[in-house]
Enzyme design. Structure first.
Site: not given
Length: 343
Positions: A56, A140
């Site tokens: 992110y 992830h």
């Protein structure tokens, strides 16, 4: 804000979580003071679970979240981050990140689910956040890396959990089939399920949710607005569904659900947040937050009572699957029984 425990661990998360991807400048710049105010507003609303990742904003989300939480009592909140994408120097920068975040691309992401990659990623995340520990660590998006993720990454996470370094471990993905495999075949305690158990998509009832129930594991639900189509009281053409323009038939279905919500005295976004708790394995809904107004709105929507009769009508009208469970009852940490949505 009530807590729920990740099964078979000591980690408790508030029912509503703060998704920090947006304060990593997802799609557009979020000023640093707005990001800090978002965390403060969520905290004031009772949120104590915060989720971030190196992906992110090429580390920006982790840095901002860590700074915003630094003066808070560490024992009062839970932070999760993720492994699988190492941040390494970018030898050919073009100026701006190419994966949706408005940040400089001096770094790039490098897939790595190896033992050394996991350890390095956790160390880097601790440095960026300035925290002493990560309470939850997810793999992830290991979609194309099952073998290394299952055979190397998950075992080292299990070692760290068993040593008390991490409280809980799992995986986060947009698909549910592989998450079911992680629950069945690995040491995962919890999975982060994105967009596959919502008012418009209940496909997780075919795999990950039965796996969680069978093995006594937990699910965190994200993407409950399906990229925006369920985020407004009256859906309209041009809105997004799973990152793309919503097809007309889904817009019409969302509008039909919204009309049933109105008849029951609630709204589509409030129902979208409440819906995942219909399954007893779902312990949390985490929503992306850009600023303080959004943080307060999320908490207000989460706090609304959604009548049980709404789900009955949606089943009867064929707007949700008939096998969606009746709204579950959860147990507070103090032992008091309550409806999971009677807030």
């Amino acid at each position: 804000m009530r807590n729920r425990k990740i099964t078979n661990t000591s980690v408790e998360v508030t029912e509503l979580g703060f998704g920090a991807s947006v304060i990593g400048n997802l799609y557009r710049v979020t000023p640093v003071d707005e990001a800090a105010a978002a965390v403060e507003a969520a905290w004031d609303a009772g949120v104590r679970y915060f989720d971030t990742a190196p992906h992110y904003g090429l580390g920006l989300s982790e840095r901002r979240l860590g700074a915003a939480l630094r003066d808070r009592p560490r024992e009062e909140y839970v932070v999760s981050s993720k492994v699988g994408r190492l941040l390494v120097p970018n030898e050919q920068p073009r100026g701006v990140d190419s994966e949706g975040f408005v940040v400089r691309d001096d770094l790039r992401r490098q897939w790595d689910f190896s033992r050394d990659g996991v350890l390095r990623s956790i160390e880097d995340s601790l440095e960026r956040t300035g925290l002493d520990r990560l309470d939850i660590v997810y793999l992830h998006d290991p979609d194309d890396h099952w073998r290394q993720a299952a055979e190397e990454a998950m075992p080292v996470l299990a070692e760290l959990r068993d040593q008390g370094v991490i409280g809980a471990i799992g995986a986060g993905m947009n698909q549910s089939a592989m998450l079911a495999r992680f629950l069945r075949e690995t040491a995962a305690d919890v999975v982060m399920l994105a967009g596959r158990y919502t008012l418009l998509d209940q496909s997780a009832l075919d795999d990950v949710l039965p796996a969680a129930a069978e093995h006594g594991k937990s699910v965190v639900a994200v993407g409950v607005f399906n990229s925006g189509l369920l985020a407004r009281e009256r859906p309209a053409a041009g809105m997004k569904y799973d990152y793309e323009d919503a097809p007309p038939d889904l817009v019409a279905r969302a509008l039909a659900i919204a009309e049933v919500c109105e008849r029951h005295g609630t709204t589509l976004p409030a129902a979208a947040i409440a819906f995942p708790f219909s399954h007893p394995s779902v312990i949390n809904v985490t929503l992306g937050v850009r600023g303080p107004e959004q943080a307060r709105r999320n908490a207000e929507l989460h706090g609304r009572h959604v009548p049980e009769g709404l789900w009955d009508d949606l089943r009867l009208l064929g707007l949700i699957r008939p096998d969606v469970p009746a709204m579950s009852h959860a147990e507070d940490t103090d032992g008091e029984r309550r409806s999971s949505r009677c807030l």
